[in-house]
Write an enzyme that holds these catalytic residues in place. Structure first.
Site, short mmCIF file in Angstrom:
data_model
loop_
_atom_site.label_atom_id
_atom_site.label_comp_id
_atom_site.label_asym_id
_atom_site.label_seq_id
_atom_site.Cartn_x
_atom_site.Cartn_y
_atom_site.Cartn_z
N LYS A 73 37.22 88.79 -16.18
CA LYS A 73 38.03 88.22 -17.27
C LYS A 73 37.34 87.01 -17.91
O LYS A 73 37.26 86.90 -19.14
CB LYS A 73 39.41 87.86 -16.74
CG LYS A 73 40.40 87.43 -17.79
CD LYS A 73 41.81 87.40 -17.25
CE LYS A 73 42.00 86.34 -16.18
NZ LYS A 73 41.76 86.82 -14.82
N THR A 75 34.15 86.25 -17.72
CA THR A 75 32.91 86.75 -18.33
C THR A 75 33.20 87.32 -19.71
O THR A 75 32.46 87.08 -20.67
CB THR A 75 32.27 87.82 -17.43
OG1 THR A 75 32.11 87.29 -16.12
CG2 THR A 75 30.91 88.24 -17.97
N ARG A 96 39.78 77.38 -17.71
CA ARG A 96 40.20 76.42 -16.70
C ARG A 96 39.01 75.97 -15.85
O ARG A 96 37.95 76.60 -15.83
CB ARG A 96 41.25 77.05 -15.78
CG ARG A 96 42.58 77.34 -16.46
CD ARG A 96 43.43 78.26 -15.60
NE ARG A 96 42.77 79.55 -15.43
CZ ARG A 96 42.99 80.38 -14.42
NH1 ARG A 96 43.85 80.04 -13.47
NH2 ARG A 96 42.36 81.53 -14.33
N LYS A 107 35.59 83.64 -3.02
CA LYS A 107 34.89 84.22 -4.15
C LYS A 107 33.67 83.45 -4.65
O LYS A 107 32.93 83.95 -5.49
CB LYS A 107 35.85 84.41 -5.32
CG LYS A 107 36.34 83.11 -5.95
CD LYS A 107 37.22 83.39 -7.15
CE LYS A 107 37.61 82.11 -7.87
NZ LYS A 107 38.37 82.36 -9.11
N ALA A 275 47.37 81.18 -11.37
CA ALA A 275 48.44 81.94 -12.00
C ALA A 275 49.33 82.66 -10.99
O ALA A 275 50.40 83.13 -11.35
CB ALA A 275 47.87 82.96 -12.98
N PHE A 303 44.49 85.75 -13.38
CA PHE A 303 44.86 86.99 -12.70
C PHE A 303 45.32 88.05 -13.70
O PHE A 303 44.93 88.06 -14.84
CB PHE A 303 45.88 86.72 -11.60
CG PHE A 303 45.33 85.91 -10.46
CD1 PHE A 303 44.18 86.32 -9.79
CD2 PHE A 303 45.91 84.72 -10.06
CE1 PHE A 303 43.65 85.58 -8.75
CE2 PHE A 303 45.40 83.97 -9.01
CZ PHE A 303 44.26 84.41 -8.36
N PHE A 383 29.97 98.19 -16.20
CA PHE A 383 29.15 98.10 -15.00
C PHE A 383 28.11 99.22 -15.04
O PHE A 383 28.36 100.29 -15.60
CB PHE A 383 30.00 98.24 -13.73
CG PHE A 383 30.72 96.98 -13.33
CD1 PHE A 383 30.37 96.31 -12.17
CD2 PHE A 383 31.75 96.47 -14.10
CE1 PHE A 383 31.03 95.14 -11.79
CE2 PHE A 383 32.42 95.31 -13.74
CZ PHE A 383 32.06 94.65 -12.57
N TRP A 411 27.91 91.06 -20.11
CA TRP A 411 27.22 90.63 -18.89
C TRP A 411 25.73 90.92 -18.99
O TRP A 411 24.90 90.09 -18.62
CB TRP A 411 27.81 91.36 -17.67
CG TRP A 411 27.21 90.96 -16.36
CD1 TRP A 411 27.56 89.91 -15.57
CD2 TRP A 411 26.12 91.61 -15.69
NE1 TRP A 411 26.76 89.86 -14.45
CE2 TRP A 411 25.87 90.89 -14.50
CE3 TRP A 411 25.33 92.73 -15.98
CZ2 TRP A 411 24.87 91.25 -13.59
CZ3 TRP A 411 24.33 93.10 -15.08
CH2 TRP A 411 24.11 92.36 -13.90
#
Length: 558
Positions: A73, A75, A96, A107, A275, A303, A383, A411
């Site tokens: 998200k 990215t 944020r 993570k 969130a 999220f 991906f 990406w």
């Protein structure tokens, strides 16, 4: 296709001076307070000076329910912001700040990825400009002043059994969830039960993110409820005369942080509520200021859309008078496979049937988002293992649900890989078709607001609320807090309160465990299922692999 690590890409970036970045959006050098050469805070004087300008268009980036496969998200937010600038639009990003707890827990760092990152990445994921420390300090000051007041005679007649102000620390530490303070004898105060939340769950963090200016910040701090008396009357932060000193500790933290993307585009990184246990959006000050400086502002909510986007619409937009022009819902082939029942170890194998099955999760998010009257576009975060067949399944499914899914390769390619998405966002934002509305009116009862979210967003059959909690909600309504919106706290992994229940479950029930009144922030927190406001570390925390190299570089954070 590149094979570089995110941190390698970030370290190779050619950063421009933060004064140059500020000049791109009209911020004079004198209105920037530099933290090194690549990050700075924006002065309140400048923020005040642009308030009369027209607003740009607000773009919200949200996602399906998160999976271990990752959705990207942030990215996508960064890639979209870069792409808008690439096609000649004046755009900014608002995201944020990262909490130390997850960084050293599960993570690692979070500032985008690949060629769609905000930098300086390492600084942002560690101490940055000290905002989180300031929130922790302000919160802790109030904690200390409550117990100190009780120790010196308790003039306010605080009921020790009903002190509701907990303590915070910006780290995952399950051992602190429930503690006993004041042990060790008379000189250490009166023993009582308390506990710790993670800093991002602090009402002080919520207030920092929702306050319009420093005066509003102090006023909201003063309205925070810290305890009850024996007659159940309220004791506020202002009753302890703590709000002024807390505002002093937060006077710099309230100023937005200006940084840049890999493509040297401006970004505000400010505030950091989760969130799943808080409202999950960056600060109102950052967003409203960016809207005065850019034609398009891309922001994200934490999220899945059932948490972050719902709270963005019903809490942040309501309090700040904002309305998004378009919503981007991020999805991956891998996430749809997992929602379709595929194990994480098998995600690289083509499975169009599982993708089709898992799309029910995406479909529900699209329906929910459209219910706010805002147009939706789906971004398929690409991906390398994705196949054309799998991608087409998502495209066709989204088309059947009245929206468009666009493959985005930010990406791998940065802004060049997100041009189609950027153009679609511009078309929707400029179309004027937005008819934004919140999910429920302020005059609805607190119970009915909870029921509305549970049935219309989570699609549960019912909500379980015991009589003690119902009485508490009615008491708050009687004290004048019935107009407040609801901030749901539940697992981020499912529409239900069962993290293992993927897809689009129906026939489930949502159990409310606890409610907390955040009178200063301006919402009621409703804690559901087994969600914790103080996370724990996993069996093998990320911290075990984070260390300094011989040359002083940070390894293992990403």
């Amino acid at each position: 296709m590149h094979n570089k690590l995110d941190i390698e890409i970030a370290r190779e970036a050619r950063l421009e001076s933060i004064h140059v970045i500020g000049s791109k959006i009209g911020i004079p050098e004198s209105d920037l307070r530099p933290y090194g050469h690549d990050k700075a805070k924006v002065s309140q004087a400048f923020i005040d000076s642009v308030k009369g300008r027209d607003n740009g268009k607000l773009v919200l980036v949200t996602a399906v329910n998160p999976t271990p496969a990752g959705e990207g998200k942030t990215t996508t937010t960064v890639g979209l912001g870069d792409a808008l600038n690439y096609i000649g639009k004046r755009a900014m990003i608002c995201i944020r700040e990262a909490s130390l707890g997850p960084n050293f827990g599960m993570k690692g760092g979070a500032a985008g990825g690949g060629y769609a990152q905000v930098v300086p990445m390492e600084d942002m994921n560690l101490h940055f400009t000290g905002d989180f420390h300031a929130v922790t300090a302000a919160h802790s000051l109030l904690s200390a002043m409550i117990d100190n007041h009780i120790y010196w005679g308790n003039e306010l007649d605080i009921d020790l059994r009903r002190v509701v102000w907990r303590r915070v620390i910006d780290m995952n530490d399950r051992a602190l969830r429930q503690v006993t303070a004041g042990l060790g004898g008379v000189s250490n105060g009166y023993p009582r039960e308390t506990g710790f939340d993670i800093t991002v769950a602090s009402e002080v963090m919520a207030i920092l993110c929702l306050a319009k200016n420093l005066d509003d910040l102090q006023d909201r701090l003063g309205r925070m409820i810290v305890a009850y008396r024996r007659d159940k009357s309220l004791v506020f932060c202002r009753d302890l005369n703590a709000d002024g000193a807390m505002a002093v500790l937060l006077k710099d933290a309230i100023q937005p942080n200006l940084v840049q993307t890999l493509e040297n585009n401006p970004a505000f990184v400010h505030g950091g509520p989760f969130a799943n246990i808080a409202h999950g959006c960056n600060s109102v000050i950052a967003t409203t200021t960016a809207l005065k400086l850019a034609d398009y502002v891309v922001t994200e909510a934490g999220f899945g859309a059932d948490l972050g986007a719902e709270k963005f619409m019903n809490i942040k937009c309501r309090i700040a008078g904002l309305q998004p022009s378009v919503v981007v819902c991020v999805v991956t082939v891998r996430a749809m496979k997992m929602n379709g029942g595929v194990a994480q170890s098998d995600l690289n194998e083509e499975n169009a049937v599982a993708v089709q099955k898992g799309c029910s999760n995406l479909g529900r998010h699209i329906e929910n988002l459209k219910s706010f009257g805002v147009p939706v576009v789906v971004a398929i975060n690409h991906f390398v293992s994705d196949t054309e067949t799998e991608i087409d399944v998502i495209r066709d499914y989204v088309s059947e649900h009245g929206a468009e899914a666009i493959l985005s390769r930010h990406w791998e390619l940065g802004s060049r890989g997100t041009v189609d998405l950027a153009q679609k966002v511009v078309d929707l934002a400029d179309s004027g078709i937005t008819k934004f509305s919140t999910l429920y009116p302020p005059e609805m009862t607190l119970i009915d607001k909870i029921n509305t979210i549970v049935t219309k967003i989570y699609r549960a059959d019912n909500v379980e609320i015991n009589n003690k909690i119902r009485d508490q909600l009615k008491l708050w309504e009687g004290q004048g807090y019935g107009h407040l919106p609801i901030c749901m706290a539940k697992t981020q992994y499912s529409f239900s309160t069962d993290p293992a229940l993927r897809g689009a479950p129906i026939g489930h029930s949502v159990s409310v465990r606890e409610v907390r009144l955040s009178a200063g922030a301006g919402f009621v927190v409703v804690i559901c299922g087994e969600i914790m406001t103080m996370p724990g570390l996993p069996r093998v925390p990320a911290a075990e692999n984070i260390k300094l190299s011989e040359t002083g570089q940070i390894n293992g954070l990403f």
